[in-house]
Design an enzyme around this catalytic site. Sequence first.
Site, PDB file in Angstrom:
ATOM      1  N   GLU B  91       0.812  -1.221   0.000  1.00 49.99           N
ATOM      2  CA  GLU B  91       0.000   0.000   0.000  1.00 49.99           C
ATOM      3  C   GLU B  91       0.841   1.265   0.000  1.00 49.99           C
ATOM      4  OE1 GLU B  91      -0.549  -2.585   1.980  1.00 49.99           O
ATOM      5  OE2 GLU B  91      -2.356  -3.290   0.984  1.00 49.99           O
ATOM      6  N   HIS B 161     -12.066  -5.627   7.974  1.00 52.76           N
ATOM      7  CA  HIS B 161     -12.761  -5.441   6.701  1.00 52.76           C
ATOM      8  C   HIS B 161     -13.975  -4.546   6.879  1.00 52.76           C
ATOM      9  CE1 HIS B 161     -10.393  -9.101   6.116  1.00 52.76           C
ATOM     10  NE2 HIS B 161     -10.413  -8.822   4.839  1.00 52.76           N
TER      11      HIS B 161
END
Lengths: 394, 356
Positions: B91, B161
Amino acid sequence: MALSQLLSSSSRSGNRLKSLSSAISLRHPISTDTTPITVETSVPFTSHQCEVPSRTVQTNAKELLTFFRDMALMRRMEIAADSLYKAKLIRGFCHLYDGQEAVAVGMEAAITKKDSIITAYRDHCTFIARGGTLLEVFAELMGRQAGCSRGKGGSMHFYKKDSNFYGGHGIVGAQVPLGCGLAFAQKYCKDEAVTFALYGDGAANQGQLFEALNISALWDLPAILVCENNHYGMGTAEWRAAKSPAYYKRGDYVPGLKVDGMDVLAVKQACTFAKEHALKNGPIILEMDTYRYHGHSMSDPGSTYRTRDEITGVRQERDPVERIRKLILSHDLATEKELKDTEKEVRKEVDDAIAQAKENPVPDSSELFTNVYAKGLGVESFGADRKEVRATLP
Amino acid sequence: MALRNIMGKRVGIGLMGSRALSTATCDVESGSAKSINLYSAINQALHVALETDPRAFVFGEDVSFGGVFRCTTGLADRFGKARVFNTPLCEQGIVGFGIGLAAMGNRAIAEIQFADYIYPAFDQIVNEAAKFRYRSGNQFNCGGLTIRAPYGAVGHGGHYHSQSPEAFFCHVPGIKVVIPRSPRQAKGLLLSCIRDPNPVVFFEPKWLYRLAVEEVPEHDYMLPLSEAEVIRQGSDITLVGWGAQLSIMEQACIEAEKDGISCELIDLKTLIPWDKETVEASVRKTGRVLISHEAPVTGGFGAEISASIVECCFLRLEAPVARVCGLDTPFPLVFEPFYMPTKNKILDAIKATVNY
């Protein structure tokens, strides 16, 4: 698979075993025979910046039968988890380890519970290998109180403090610097123990891994970084994500070893070698060449980025459980029926654990607020909307 | 520069305080519309963005085959692997790379697979992207950067999540944070974000990817940033929210209506820089305000709205500002229904505020 046998002793032990096993044919055939057997690993090891461990592995009947049982248990457990997920008893995320059992079992055989293991989210079997029970696994998967993390963690967050299993991490790569920290503590406290920090081929491209490698090498930490290379980072094949898929070489100045991760004896040999190395010389990378039969998680069919032929090919040629079965049978350590009985037993154990876990209650709703901070030393929230917050000062 | 040309012809994207744009300039109503869901709307926006600007790129983990939420389907086939490509699992690398690409005058549309994974990139966003124009005295900028990330609860996401990290980014001057509530909004807002000459973080409510279906115009249209929208008129209390939470709040408004409470519901759309004027005008009308978001209440963006409203409307307020938000715990696994700011919690708070 090349086998070299010490003929006379093994046939004698084989005969002894046969008479024993017929006497107790209905009991599980875990032999207590520890006569050494020598086996060669399927492929030789490849190394980077270090010597290669011998391809010849010492084992015995007891160990091989234990390996078989453990791996069969893990395989059965993962398949049962698959069914439970489809029945919506397990929700959220579920990453299955079937195909990779040899890594968990082989590693455990080489070390003690004083050594630490830390891994990512594909942790069900590693937890079992560290001494976890099936009930703890299924209860945690279903979010019940009897789970190893009290139902608050779920599939990705299994921990076992008393056997130094540090879990169970969701964020890819984040567990590796943590593992190096554990190794630092072990070195500092002169524990004569090592830490195995496991990660995948996808995580191998995370920056924090290289930071951790540098620190471990700089300070000679007893850290063993294990790349469980199942060749796919979720749906991305390794050659599409990494310039160099030779993960055992990526440490550059850190030595590395490439191991056939589907051969439990090779894994055991490599981990023994690595532990010795790490205690003397600092970090080492182990690349376990392994394979997962399921997709990345239960939401992934696992067939959109690889062919079914590939999966069945690996299953036929390299399956870790089958390998040990063949080894046991060819050395006459047990009969086929005995092995099948073991598998039946294991299946029953799994079914019993599931039944027990299903009866177990969900954690009490007050558990939503526990363990955010250390007890009595953080804040507690009150009221129906929990907006009234009181700080508890030490 | 390419960015300014295209932008100049369309709606003037608001700088601080500029409210020159009105909804009349966005021709949302003209042309045909089709009923599609959120991920299809976003997909359409990306197709338009790549079509209209040859220097636009889409990249991230697994975007090539369509992405884990199918937002990038068909892009690689249509525009080629040189413009739509996968990155390795990194990322920090993705965002840093995007900043560099944008600094060369391209439109970099980076995808972070889940907002929960955005933290390794936090340094790049806060220290590099947000401050580039400022510290180089306007010599350089990475305005072409748009970071897309699915955020929010999904019913079974658990700790990693389901997070709503918008508050962390709202604390950074130099970037914009935009959150759509529906497919039609998403397409227009995303196109505005991509064409905005500032780096933008665009959070997409993942619960709505399939669930929300709406008539979305098929042509290229943009919706203004930094303009909040009053989606339901009322007179007794102002409710402020964004993203998926708005549908929950709307249900609460409908229930409250049965008890004779008239609720005004505002979609903030852009969190920074946020439209204080619209919210203030509404509070001056109703005298009460309730803010709701999924992120934990302490330090959530509701706190900023609350403080600002109190500053400007203190004497007008009839009741304290109410915040119905997620609890101050990590996003739980089995306890999600307790953690979430549900319709009943909001309804309770509406009544308590009105009857203060």
